[in-house]
Design a protein around this motif. Structure first.
Motif, PDB file in Angstrom:
ATOM      1  N   THR A 140      -2.241 -11.384   2.663  1.00 47.67           N
ATOM      2  CA  THR A 140      -2.515 -11.343   4.103  1.00 47.67           C
ATOM      3  C   THR A 140      -2.900  -9.948   4.575  1.00 47.67           C
ATOM      4  OG1 THR A 140      -0.175 -10.965   4.577  1.00 47.67           O
ATOM      5  CG2 THR A 140      -0.945 -13.262   4.569  1.00 47.67           C
ATOM      6  N   TRP A 141      -2.922  -8.974   3.658  1.00 49.28           N
ATOM      7  CA  TRP A 141      -3.269  -7.602   4.034  1.00 49.28           C
ATOM      8  C   TRP A 141      -4.763  -7.376   3.965  1.00 49.28           C
ATOM      9  CZ3 TRP A 141       0.658  -4.489   0.618  1.00 49.28           C
ATOM     10  CH2 TRP A 141       1.941  -4.685   1.101  1.00 49.28           C
ATOM     11  N   SER A 142      -5.265  -6.702   4.969  1.00 47.44           N
ATOM     12  CA  SER A 142      -6.659  -6.263   4.934  1.00 47.44           C
ATOM     13  C   SER A 142      -6.749  -5.004   4.072  1.00 47.44           C
ATOM     14  CB  SER A 142      -7.140  -5.947   6.358  1.00 47.44           C
ATOM     15  OG  SER A 142      -6.450  -4.799   6.846  1.00 47.44           O
ATOM     16  N   ALA A 143      -7.952  -4.615   3.744  1.00 47.10           N
ATOM     17  CA  ALA A 143      -8.147  -3.378   2.978  1.00 47.10           C
ATOM     18  C   ALA A 143      -7.591  -2.193   3.760  1.00 47.10           C
ATOM     19  CB  ALA A 143      -9.625  -3.173   2.663  1.00 47.10           C
ATOM     20  N   LYS A 144      -7.802  -2.174   5.049  1.00 46.30           N
ATOM     21  CA  LYS A 144      -7.309  -1.083   5.902  1.00 46.30           C
ATOM     22  C   LYS A 144      -5.780  -1.028   5.868  1.00 46.30           C
ATOM     23  CE  LYS A 144      -7.525   1.898   9.485  1.00 46.30           C
ATOM     24  NZ  LYS A 144      -6.613   2.972   9.108  1.00 46.30           N
ATOM     25  N   ARG A 145      -5.146  -2.187   5.983  1.00 46.27           N
ATOM     26  CA  ARG A 145      -3.677  -2.241   5.978  1.00 46.27           C
ATOM     27  C   ARG A 145      -3.140  -1.789   4.619  1.00 46.27           C
ATOM     28  NH1 ARG A 145       0.961  -1.274   7.719  1.00 46.27           N
ATOM     29  NH2 ARG A 145       2.576  -2.816   7.466  1.00 46.27           N
ATOM     30  N   ALA A 146      -3.764  -2.234   3.536  1.00 46.88           N
ATOM     31  CA  ALA A 146      -3.339  -1.829   2.193  1.00 46.88           C
ATOM     32  C   ALA A 146      -3.475  -0.314   2.033  1.00 46.88           C
ATOM     33  CB  ALA A 146      -4.164  -2.564   1.135  1.00 46.88           C
ATOM     34  N   HIS A 147      -4.581   0.235   2.534  1.00 46.16           N
ATOM     35  CA  HIS A 147      -4.787   1.691   2.466  1.00 46.16           C
ATOM     36  C   HIS A 147      -3.712   2.423   3.252  1.00 46.16           C
ATOM     37  CE1 HIS A 147      -6.284   5.508   4.076  1.00 46.16           C
ATOM     38  NE2 HIS A 147      -6.710   5.685   2.843  1.00 46.16           N
ATOM     39  N   ASP A 148      -3.441   1.957   4.463  1.00 43.78           N
ATOM     40  CA  ASP A 148      -2.441   2.615   5.303  1.00 43.78           C
ATOM     41  C   ASP A 148      -1.065   2.607   4.639  1.00 43.78           C
ATOM     42  OD1 ASP A 148      -4.403   3.115   7.174  1.00 43.78           O
ATOM     43  OD2 ASP A 148      -3.788   1.501   8.537  1.00 43.78           O
ATOM     44  N   ILE A 149      -0.691   1.494   4.033  1.00 41.14           N
ATOM     45  CA  ILE A 149       0.604   1.391   3.354  1.00 41.14           C
ATOM     46  C   ILE A 149       0.655   2.365   2.170  1.00 41.14           C
ATOM     47  CG2 ILE A 149       2.046  -0.131   1.915  1.00 41.14           C
ATOM     48  CD1 ILE A 149       1.135  -2.437   3.813  1.00 41.14           C
ATOM     49  N   ALA A 150      -0.419   2.394   1.393  1.00 37.46           N
ATOM     50  CA  ALA A 150      -0.474   3.309   0.236  1.00 37.46           C
ATOM     51  C   ALA A 150      -0.409   4.759   0.689  1.00 37.46           C
ATOM     52  CB  ALA A 150      -1.739   3.046  -0.573  1.00 37.46           C
ATOM     53  N   GLU A 151      -1.102   5.070   1.760  1.00 37.33           N
ATOM     54  CA  GLU A 151      -1.101   6.442   2.282  1.00 37.33           C
ATOM     55  C   GLU A 151       0.305   6.846   2.739  1.00 37.33           C
ATOM     56  OE1 GLU A 151      -4.530   8.685   4.594  1.00 37.33           O
ATOM     57  OE2 GLU A 151      -3.488   7.271   5.897  1.00 37.33           O
ATOM     58  N   GLN A 152       0.990   5.943   3.438  1.00 45.01           N
ATOM     59  CA  GLN A 152       2.353   6.222   3.889  1.00 45.01           C
ATOM     60  C   GLN A 152       3.303   6.400   2.698  1.00 45.01           C
ATOM     61  OE1 GLN A 152       3.275   2.908   6.439  1.00 45.01           O
ATOM     62  NE2 GLN A 152       1.800   3.533   8.003  1.00 45.01           N
ATOM     63  N   ALA A 153       3.148   5.551   1.686  1.00 49.07           N
ATOM     64  CA  ALA A 153       4.016   5.624   0.510  1.00 49.07           C
ATOM     65  C   ALA A 153       3.814   6.942  -0.237  1.00 49.07           C
ATOM     66  CB  ALA A 153       3.751   4.437  -0.412  1.00 49.07           C
ATOM     67  N   LEU A 154       2.561   7.358  -0.406  1.00 47.27           N
ATOM     68  CA  LEU A 154       2.291   8.619  -1.096  1.00 47.27           C
ATOM     69  C   LEU A 154       2.819   9.809  -0.304  1.00 47.27           C
ATOM     70  CD1 LEU A 154      -1.278   7.956  -2.504  1.00 47.27           C
ATOM     71  CD2 LEU A 154       0.791   8.410  -3.835  1.00 47.27           C
ATOM     72  N   SER A 155       2.667   9.751   1.002  1.00 45.87           N
ATOM     73  CA  SER A 155       3.172  10.830   1.857  1.00 45.87           C
ATOM     74  C   SER A 155       4.689  10.941   1.742  1.00 45.87           C
ATOM     75  CB  SER A 155       2.751  10.570   3.302  1.00 45.87           C
ATOM     76  OG  SER A 155       3.270  11.558   4.144  1.00 45.87           O
ATOM     77  N   LYS A 156       5.382   9.818   1.785  1.00 41.73           N
ATOM     78  CA  LYS A 156       6.849   9.797   1.662  1.00 41.73           C
ATOM     79  C   LYS A 156       7.265  10.278   0.273  1.00 41.73           C
ATOM     80  CE  LYS A 156      11.074   8.660   2.832  1.00 41.73           C
ATOM     81  NZ  LYS A 156      11.844   9.496   3.716  1.00 41.73           N
ATOM     82  N   CYS A 157       6.551   9.827  -0.763  1.00 39.75           N
ATOM     83  CA  CYS A 157       6.853  10.229  -2.135  1.00 39.75           C
ATOM     84  C   CYS A 157       6.728  11.742  -2.302  1.00 39.75           C
ATOM     85  CB  CYS A 157       5.933   9.504  -3.104  1.00 39.75           C
ATOM     86  SG  CYS A 157       6.257   9.861  -4.832  1.00 39.75           S
TER      87      CYS A 157
END
Length: 187
Positions: free
Chosen positions: A6-23
């Protein structure tokens, strides 16, 4: 980065970006060494590259007032800078022959190819082939893949060059042989 479920490409990118930032924040907070923060840096380069790819496929819209072409070029440039920095860091921490450094070469070559810098892409590919052959062996699938990419780049560069006098003589010779046998020139 095409999204999924159910995720769009934009949503998947945003989640990955947040995860990398937190990591990255966590790794810095606990005092991880340079190699661990460079792993995250490499991931941000992959993410920038993937966003550019998704944007070129119109799966993600450009942000703000930028055109898609402009943002794609900026993302590719950002990815290339990150991969170059990660390559240097992994090379300094381990060795230029370490597979973490080699994967940076792979991505530097890919980005350079995408932006039309075939000479730079070929230089990265040549280094990658040399290291993979030495470290993994010529029969390793990644070494073979690297060699195929390198050969494709060489072929692409050769195809873009104007014909040399030797090629013209050879083509002329082939055309004459065809004419003498009753065929049409160029068949």
């Amino acid at each position: 980065i095409g999204g999924g479920g159910t995720w769009s490409a934009k949503r998947a990118h945003d989640i990955a970006e947040q995860a990398l930032s937190k990591c990255l924040a966590v790794r810095k907070e606990i005092g991880e060494d340079a190699s661990k923060t460079t792993e995250v840096l490499f991931g941000t380069g992959v993410l920038a590259f993937c966003k550019a790819e998704a944007m070129s496929l119109e799966a993600i819209s450009p942000s703000g007032d930028k055109s898609a072409e402009q943002e794609i070029l900026e993302l590719q440039d950002q990815a290339l800078k990150i991969f170059t920095e990660a390559y240097q860091s992994f090379s300094d921490t381990y060795s230029p022959k370490h597979l973490e450094a080699v994967k940076c070469l792979t991505m530097m070559g890919l980005v350079n190819k995408r932006v039309g810098r075939l000479k730079a892409a070929t230089e990265c590919a040549a280094k990658e082939v040399a290291v993979r052959d030495e470290v993994q062996g010529e029969m390793h699938p990644r070494a073979q893949q690297a060699r195929r990419v390198y050969q494709e780049l060489i072929d692409q560069i050769a195809a873009a060059l104007p014909p040399t006098s030797n090629q013209l003589v050879l083509e002329s010779s082939v055309d004459q042989d065809s004419d003498e046998k009753g065929g049409k020139s160029g068949e």
